[in-house]
Write a protein that holds these residues in place. Structure first.
Motif, PDB file in Angstrom:
ATOM      1  N   UNK A 253       4.306  -7.690   5.136  1.00  0.00           N
ATOM      2  CA  UNK A 253       4.953  -8.338   3.991  1.00  0.00           C
ATOM      3  C   UNK A 253       4.113  -9.479   3.422  1.00  0.00           C
ATOM      4  N   UNK A 254       3.320 -10.102   4.268  1.00  0.00           N
ATOM      5  CA  UNK A 254       2.545 -11.270   3.842  1.00  0.00           C
ATOM      6  C   UNK A 254       1.291 -10.901   3.058  1.00  0.00           C
ATOM      7  N   UNK A 255       0.938  -9.626   3.021  1.00  0.00           N
ATOM      8  CA  UNK A 255      -0.289  -9.198   2.345  1.00  0.00           C
ATOM      9  C   UNK A 255      -0.114  -9.225   0.823  1.00  0.00           C
ATOM     10  N   UNK A 256      -1.130  -9.749   0.144  1.00  0.00           N
ATOM     11  CA  UNK A 256      -1.101  -9.837  -1.315  1.00  0.00           C
ATOM     12  C   UNK A 256      -1.470  -8.488  -1.921  1.00  0.00           C
TER      13      UNK A 256
ATOM     14  N   UNK B 121       9.429   2.446  11.753  1.00  0.00           N
ATOM     15  CA  UNK B 121       9.655   1.290  10.876  1.00  0.00           C
ATOM     16  C   UNK B 121       8.476   1.055   9.927  1.00  0.00           C
ATOM     17  N   UNK B 122       7.263   1.141  10.443  1.00  0.00           N
ATOM     18  CA  UNK B 122       6.104   0.822   9.601  1.00  0.00           C
ATOM     19  C   UNK B 122       5.853   1.902   8.555  1.00  0.00           C
ATOM     20  N   UNK B 123       6.077   3.167   8.894  1.00  0.00           N
ATOM     21  CA  UNK B 123       5.875   4.227   7.906  1.00  0.00           C
ATOM     22  C   UNK B 123       6.903   4.125   6.786  1.00  0.00           C
ATOM     23  N   UNK B 124       8.128   3.736   7.135  1.00  0.00           N
ATOM     24  CA  UNK B 124       9.147   3.515   6.102  1.00  0.00           C
ATOM     25  C   UNK B 124       8.723   2.363   5.192  1.00  0.00           C
ATOM     26  N   UNK B 125       8.128   1.321   5.789  1.00  0.00           N
ATOM     27  CA  UNK B 125       7.640   0.188   4.983  1.00  0.00           C
ATOM     28  C   UNK B 125       6.538   0.643   4.037  1.00  0.00           C
ATOM     29  N   UNK B 126       5.632   1.478   4.517  1.00  0.00           N
ATOM     30  CA  UNK B 126       4.533   1.964   3.682  1.00  0.00           C
ATOM     31  C   UNK B 126       5.044   2.769   2.496  1.00  0.00           C
ATOM     32  N   UNK B 127       6.007   3.636   2.747  1.00  0.00           N
ATOM     33  CA  UNK B 127       6.554   4.448   1.661  1.00  0.00           C
ATOM     34  C   UNK B 127       7.186   3.586   0.583  1.00  0.00           C
ATOM     35  N   UNK B 128       7.743   2.473   0.998  1.00  0.00           N
ATOM     36  CA  UNK B 128       8.454   1.614   0.055  1.00  0.00           C
ATOM     37  C   UNK B 128       7.537   0.617  -0.645  1.00  0.00           C
ATOM     38  N   UNK B 129       6.492   0.152   0.028  1.00  0.00           N
ATOM     39  CA  UNK B 129       5.752  -1.015  -0.461  1.00  0.00           C
ATOM     40  C   UNK B 129       4.276  -0.802  -0.804  1.00  0.00           C
ATOM     41  N   UNK B 130       3.652   0.248  -0.300  1.00  0.00           N
ATOM     42  CA  UNK B 130       2.196   0.321  -0.443  1.00  0.00           C
ATOM     43  C   UNK B 130       1.731   0.610  -1.867  1.00  0.00           C
ATOM     44  N   UNK B 131       2.627   1.040  -2.729  1.00  0.00           N
ATOM     45  CA  UNK B 131       2.233   1.271  -4.123  1.00  0.00           C
ATOM     46  C   UNK B 131       1.877  -0.032  -4.835  1.00  0.00           C
ATOM     47  N   UNK B 132       2.266  -1.168  -4.262  1.00  0.00           N
ATOM     48  CA  UNK B 132       1.989  -2.452  -4.912  1.00  0.00           C
ATOM     49  C   UNK B 132       0.524  -2.846  -4.823  1.00  0.00           C
ATOM     50  N   UNK B 133      -0.227  -2.249  -3.882  1.00  0.00           N
ATOM     51  CA  UNK B 133      -1.607  -2.672  -3.672  1.00  0.00           C
ATOM     52  C   UNK B 133      -2.527  -2.118  -4.748  1.00  0.00           C
ATOM     53  N   UNK B 134      -3.396  -2.977  -5.238  1.00  0.00           N
ATOM     54  CA  UNK B 134      -4.262  -2.639  -6.364  1.00  0.00           C
ATOM     55  C   UNK B 134      -5.117  -1.407  -6.079  1.00  0.00           C
ATOM     56  N   UNK B 135      -5.126  -0.430  -6.993  1.00  0.00           N
ATOM     57  CA  UNK B 135      -5.969   0.754  -6.815  1.00  0.00           C
ATOM     58  C   UNK B 135      -7.449   0.466  -7.030  1.00  0.00           C
ATOM     59  N   UNK B 136      -7.764  -0.773  -7.399  1.00  0.00           N
ATOM     60  CA  UNK B 136      -9.168  -1.160  -7.574  1.00  0.00           C
ATOM     61  C   UNK B 136      -9.872  -1.329  -6.222  1.00  0.00           C
ATOM     62  N   UNK B 137      -9.096  -1.396  -5.142  1.00  0.00           N
ATOM     63  CA  UNK B 137      -9.663  -1.620  -3.806  1.00  0.00           C
ATOM     64  C   UNK B 137      -9.299  -0.465  -2.881  1.00  0.00           C
ATOM     65  N   UNK B 138     -10.248  -0.100  -2.033  1.00  0.00           N
ATOM     66  CA  UNK B 138      -9.963   0.872  -0.992  1.00  0.00           C
ATOM     67  C   UNK B 138      -8.833   0.347  -0.115  1.00  0.00           C
ATOM     68  N   UNK B 139      -7.845   1.195   0.145  1.00  0.00           N
ATOM     69  CA  UNK B 139      -6.699   0.830   0.976  1.00  0.00           C
ATOM     70  C   UNK B 139      -6.717   1.692   2.229  1.00  0.00           C
ATOM     71  N   UNK B 140      -6.782   1.048   3.392  1.00  0.00           N
ATOM     72  CA  UNK B 140      -6.900   1.754   4.673  1.00  0.00           C
ATOM     73  C   UNK B 140      -5.695   1.435   5.544  1.00  0.00           C
ATOM     74  N   UNK B 141      -5.096   2.478   6.107  1.00  0.00           N
ATOM     75  CA  UNK B 141      -4.041   2.310   7.109  1.00  0.00           C
ATOM     76  C   UNK B 141      -4.633   2.677   8.464  1.00  0.00           C
ATOM     77  N   UNK B 142      -4.501   1.803   9.449  1.00  0.00           N
ATOM     78  CA  UNK B 142      -4.990   2.120  10.790  1.00  0.00           C
ATOM     79  C   UNK B 142      -3.847   2.096  11.794  1.00  0.00           C
TER      80      UNK B 142
END
Length: 326
Positions: free
Chosen positions: A216-219, A268-289
């Motif tokens: 949640x704290x990630x910009x 819990x984390x996969x549900x968070x990703x489905x709900x929130x990861x679209x907010x991250x700028x497509x200008x940057x590579x986004x990696x889930x580990x």
């Protein structure tokens, strides 16, 4: 910890020696207790108990590199280092603290072979020295470059060009045309790729809410100076109070602290990703580990990638229309 899918390179006859060296190398009390527990397991329950403790402490993957790639994984966090106490500077392995995993050159060969069989695919590798028990375990950049050259020679695959963080500014079309498909985002060279990561010491937990708080704290857009974004989904349950003793309680895989949290965390984390990861700028590579690669995350990332392409193209078209209007 991509190379922690095996500890076959850790011979039983050397386990006791490595545990002792690990115990002497650590500066923190908790990690010293961890290695002492491994030694105690050997004294009271025999070498199999020590091997089990090493598995539970170090192994956070279970599949071969080829299987991980077939499951959809495209980013590997690999930590190449010498065996603890190896004064001869021999082979280089993935190192999880002081527990050796897959040999680095074998890892590279497996990746190169897979890429040669899948000519439209990319693989990204991040090399780091995080968590090493001793600085003497760290090879030089020149040594690591030589390992890559030897892997290309042994595999007979030298037509795949090697990329760096600069290639993230390129188009997929251009990368494919130039056959630049193995990209290193290293954190150990003079040209480091800076990673905006959710990880902190708070990840030493068995409570998934701690991970959600970190996510949640990630910009949406990383601060200046970062090259890509990394959302880490796993906890490090091995440092939780009681986990060390529990990890040697039985000889079963069920006693693994790292494996014990996966189902609850992923739910819990996969549900968070489905709900929130679209907010991250497509200008940057986004990696889930995550520990223990699985196809569910890969399926989700595939869908998210399509959404990010659409968002990126839409933004570009809007910018074009605005420019034309001006």
């Amino acid at each position: 910890n991509a190379g922690m899918n095996t500890i076959e390179n850790l011979k039983i006859s050397k386990i006791d020696e490595i545990c002792r060296k690990g115990c002497n190398s650590y500066q923190t009390e908790k990690n010293r207790i961890m290695t002492q527990t491994c030694l105690s397991a050997g004294r009271f329950r025999g070498p199999k108990a020590v091997l089990r403790s090493m598995v539970n402490f170090g192994m956070c993957q279970k599949d071969t590199i080829t299987t991980m790639l077939d499951l959809g994984n495209r980013y590997f966090d690999f930590r190449p280092g010498y065996m603890l106490g190896d004064d001869l500077r021999g082979k280089i392995f993935h190192q999880h603290s002081f527990v050796p995993g897959l040999e680095y050159r074998s890892f590279l060969i497996e990746v190169l072979i897979w890429l040669s069989k899948n000519p439209s695919e990319f693989v990204v590798i991040s090399l780091r020295f995080s968590g090493f028990a001793n600085d003497d375990m760290k090879p030089s950049v020149d040594v690591l470059d030589n390992e890559l050259a030897e892997a290309q020679l042994e595999s007979g695959i030298n037509h795949i060009k090697i990329g760096s963080k600069d290639d993230m500014k390129n188009t997929i079309k251009n990368l494919l045309e130039s056959n630049t498909r193995l990209i290193f985002l290293n954190g150990i060279s003079s040209r480091q790729a800076s990673k905006y990561s959710s990880y902190s010491d708070a990840y030493g937990t068995a409570d998934v809410s701690t991970i959600i708080t970190a996510l949640d704290s990630m910009k949406a857009t990383p601060p200046p100076g970062y090259d890509y974004v990394n959302l880490q989904l796993q906890g490090t349950a091995t440092v939780v109070d009681g986990a060390i003793l529990n990890s040697v309680a039985t000889l079963s895989d069920t006693s693994s602290p790292l494996l014990s949290t996966k189902a609850n965390f992923d739910m819990k984390t996969y549900a968070w990703l489905r709900k929130n990861s679209a907010k991250f700028s497509p200008e940057y590579l986004l990696v889930f580990t995550n520990d223990f690669v699985d196809s569910v995350l890969s399926m989700y990332v595939k869908d998210l990638t399509k959404e990010r392409f659409k968002e990126y193209l839409s933004a570009r078209l809007n910018l074009l229309h605005t420019t034309i209007g001006v």
